[in-house]
Design a protein around this motif. Structure first.
Motif, PDB file in Angstrom:
ATOM      1  N   LEU A   1       4.305  -4.636  -0.604  1.00 44.96           N
ATOM      2  CA  LEU A   1       3.085  -4.926  -1.343  1.00 44.96           C
ATOM      3  C   LEU A   1       3.006  -4.102  -2.619  1.00 44.96           C
ATOM      4  O   LEU A   1       3.623  -3.039  -2.734  1.00 44.96           O
ATOM      5  CB  LEU A   1       1.865  -4.650  -0.468  1.00 44.96           C
ATOM      6  N   ASP A   2       2.205  -4.584  -3.559  1.00 42.10           N
ATOM      7  CA  ASP A   2       2.084  -3.891  -4.838  1.00 42.10           C
ATOM      8  C   ASP A   2       1.264  -2.606  -4.766  1.00 42.10           C
ATOM      9  O   ASP A   2       1.167  -1.878  -5.746  1.00 42.10           O
ATOM     10  CB  ASP A   2       1.536  -4.820  -5.926  1.00 42.10           C
ATOM     11  N   ASP A   3       0.680  -2.298  -3.605  1.00 37.64           N
ATOM     12  CA  ASP A   3      -0.044  -1.030  -3.452  1.00 37.64           C
ATOM     13  C   ASP A   3       0.837   0.051  -2.819  1.00 37.64           C
ATOM     14  O   ASP A   3       0.371   1.113  -2.442  1.00 37.64           O
ATOM     15  CB  ASP A   3      -1.323  -1.212  -2.642  1.00 37.64           C
TER      16      ASP A   3
ATOM     17  N   VAL B   1     -12.948  -4.940   5.738  1.00 39.87           N
ATOM     18  CA  VAL B   1     -13.233  -3.817   6.623  1.00 39.87           C
ATOM     19  C   VAL B   1     -12.672  -2.520   6.043  1.00 39.87           C
ATOM     20  O   VAL B   1     -13.342  -1.498   6.019  1.00 39.87           O
ATOM     21  CB  VAL B   1     -12.650  -4.071   8.035  1.00 39.87           C
ATOM     22  N   HIS B   2     -11.439  -2.560   5.567  1.00 37.89           N
ATOM     23  CA  HIS B   2     -10.790  -1.363   5.028  1.00 37.89           C
ATOM     24  C   HIS B   2     -10.902  -1.269   3.501  1.00 37.89           C
ATOM     25  O   HIS B   2     -10.382  -0.338   2.896  1.00 37.89           O
ATOM     26  CB  HIS B   2      -9.311  -1.329   5.438  1.00 37.89           C
ATOM     27  N   GLU B   3     -11.559  -2.261   2.910  1.00 34.24           N
ATOM     28  CA  GLU B   3     -11.756  -2.319   1.460  1.00 34.24           C
ATOM     29  C   GLU B   3     -10.435  -2.193   0.691  1.00 34.24           C
ATOM     30  O   GLU B   3     -10.318  -1.410  -0.249  1.00 34.24           O
ATOM     31  CB  GLU B   3     -12.758  -1.256   1.017  1.00 34.24           C
ATOM     32  N   THR B   4      -9.449  -2.959   1.125  1.00 35.32           N
ATOM     33  CA  THR B   4      -8.148  -2.969   0.456  1.00 35.32           C
ATOM     34  C   THR B   4      -7.798  -4.381  -0.001  1.00 35.32           C
ATOM     35  O   THR B   4      -8.220  -5.364   0.600  1.00 35.32           O
ATOM     36  CB  THR B   4      -7.030  -2.452   1.378  1.00 35.32           C
ATOM     37  N   ARG B   5      -7.041  -4.434  -1.080  1.00 35.31           N
ATOM     38  CA  ARG B   5      -6.544  -5.688  -1.614  1.00 35.31           C
ATOM     39  C   ARG B   5      -5.156  -5.423  -2.182  1.00 35.31           C
ATOM     40  O   ARG B   5      -4.933  -4.392  -2.809  1.00 35.31           O
ATOM     41  CB  ARG B   5      -7.454  -6.208  -2.717  1.00 35.31           C
ATOM     42  N   ALA B   6      -4.244  -6.350  -1.955  1.00 36.32           N
ATOM     43  CA  ALA B   6      -2.881  -6.180  -2.456  1.00 36.32           C
ATOM     44  C   ALA B   6      -2.227  -7.546  -2.615  1.00 36.32           C
ATOM     45  O   ALA B   6      -2.673  -8.534  -2.037  1.00 36.32           O
ATOM     46  CB  ALA B   6      -2.061  -5.317  -1.500  1.00 36.32           C
ATOM     47  N   ASN B   7      -1.161  -7.542  -3.385  1.00 37.33           N
ATOM     48  CA  ASN B   7      -0.331  -8.736  -3.526  1.00 37.33           C
ATOM     49  C   ASN B   7       1.050  -8.440  -2.973  1.00 37.33           C
ATOM     50  O   ASN B   7       1.527  -7.308  -3.031  1.00 37.33           O
ATOM     51  CB  ASN B   7      -0.223  -9.154  -4.995  1.00 37.33           C
ATOM     52  N   ILE B   8       1.675  -9.461  -2.435  1.00 39.40           N
ATOM     53  CA  ILE B   8       3.023  -9.324  -1.898  1.00 39.40           C
ATOM     54  C   ILE B   8       3.999  -9.382  -3.067  1.00 39.40           C
ATOM     55  O   ILE B   8       4.029 -10.364  -3.809  1.00 39.40           O
ATOM     56  CB  ILE B   8       3.325 -10.429  -0.872  1.00 39.40           C
ATOM     57  N   GLU B   9       4.768  -8.325  -3.235  1.00 38.79           N
ATOM     58  CA  GLU B   9       5.776  -8.291  -4.298  1.00 38.79           C
ATOM     59  C   GLU B   9       7.098  -8.865  -3.818  1.00 38.79           C
ATOM     60  O   GLU B   9       7.788  -9.553  -4.557  1.00 38.79           O
ATOM     61  CB  GLU B   9       5.995  -6.858  -4.787  1.00 38.79           C
ATOM     62  N   THR B  10       7.453  -8.554  -2.557  1.00 39.53           N
ATOM     63  CA  THR B  10       8.732  -9.003  -2.018  1.00 39.53           C
ATOM     64  C   THR B  10       8.553  -9.475  -0.585  1.00 39.53           C
ATOM     65  O   THR B  10       7.914  -8.806   0.220  1.00 39.53           O
ATOM     66  CB  THR B  10       9.769  -7.852  -2.038  1.00 39.53           C
ATOM     67  N   LEU B  11       9.141 -10.613  -0.288  1.00 41.46           N
ATOM     68  CA  LEU B  11       9.180 -11.168   1.066  1.00 41.46           C
ATOM     69  C   LEU B  11      10.642 -11.476   1.360  1.00 41.46           C
ATOM     70  O   LEU B  11      11.292 -12.199   0.599  1.00 41.46           O
ATOM     71  CB  LEU B  11       8.341 -12.442   1.141  1.00 41.46           C
ATOM     72  N   SER B  12      11.173 -10.899   2.430  1.00 38.27           N
ATOM     73  CA  SER B  12      12.578 -11.157   2.764  1.00 38.27           C
ATOM     74  C   SER B  12      12.741 -11.235   4.275  1.00 38.27           C
ATOM     75  O   SER B  12      11.896 -10.756   5.031  1.00 38.27           O
ATOM     76  CB  SER B  12      13.480 -10.069   2.188  1.00 38.27           C
ATOM     77  N   SER B  13      13.828 -11.834   4.695  1.00 37.33           N
ATOM     78  CA  SER B  13      14.140 -11.885   6.128  1.00 37.33           C
ATOM     79  C   SER B  13      15.617 -11.570   6.325  1.00 37.33           C
ATOM     80  O   SER B  13      16.458 -11.908   5.492  1.00 37.33           O
ATOM     81  CB  SER B  13      13.798 -13.250   6.717  1.00 37.33           C
ATOM     82  N   THR B  14      15.890 -10.902   7.454  1.00 36.90           N
ATOM     83  CA  THR B  14      17.251 -10.487   7.783  1.00 36.90           C
ATOM     84  C   THR B  14      17.517 -10.732   9.252  1.00 36.90           C
ATOM     85  O   THR B  14      16.725 -10.315  10.104  1.00 36.90           O
ATOM     86  CB  THR B  14      17.439  -8.977   7.487  1.00 36.90           C
ATOM     87  N   ASP B  15      18.622 -11.402   9.554  1.00 35.63           N
ATOM     88  CA  ASP B  15      19.039 -11.575  10.945  1.00 35.63           C
ATOM     89  C   ASP B  15      19.603 -10.261  11.464  1.00 35.63           C
ATOM     90  O   ASP B  15      20.300  -9.549  10.748  1.00 35.63           O
ATOM     91  CB  ASP B  15      20.124 -12.648  11.069  1.00 35.63           C
ATOM     92  N   ASN B  16      19.275  -9.930  12.715  1.00 32.98           N
ATOM     93  CA  ASN B  16      19.898  -8.784  13.364  1.00 32.98           C
ATOM     94  C   ASN B  16      20.192  -9.144  14.818  1.00 32.98           C
ATOM     95  O   ASN B  16      19.957 -10.277  15.235  1.00 32.98           O
ATOM     96  CB  ASN B  16      19.052  -7.506  13.213  1.00 32.98           C
TER      97      ASN B  16
END
Length: 79
Positions: free
Chosen positions: A66-68, A41-56
């Motif tokens: 993302l790499d874009d 729909v938005h004509e976008t494509r990307a790859n995930i460079e970093t995935l992290s999680s943090t407790d708060n």
């Protein structure tokens, strides 16, 4: 005992990591393999460079970079 937010956040991260691995596995077999994130729909494509999680204090924050140049935060909170 109730399920903890950290358990749900870990499950979501594992699902995303599994998706990334499948995309990268397909990419190794093809010059133009699938991206991690695609929007026709938005004509976008990307790859995930970093995935992290943090407790708060409110729960767990999952961060995707993302790499874009885009970045996203997903909050996992108990209701």
């Amino acid at each position: 005992m109730n399920t903890q937010t950290s358990t749900i956040a870990a499950m979501i991260c594992e699902l995303i990591e599994t998706h990334m691995e499948k995309c990268e596995s397909a990419f190794e077999r093809s010059e133009d393999g699938p991206h991690h994130v695609v929007s026709d729909v938005h004509e976008t494509r990307a790859n995930i460079e970093t995935l992290s999680s943090t407790d708060n204090d409110d729960g767990v924050e999952i961060t995707l970079l993302l790499d874009d140049g885009s970045a996203f935060r997903v909050m996992v909170e108990a209701l």
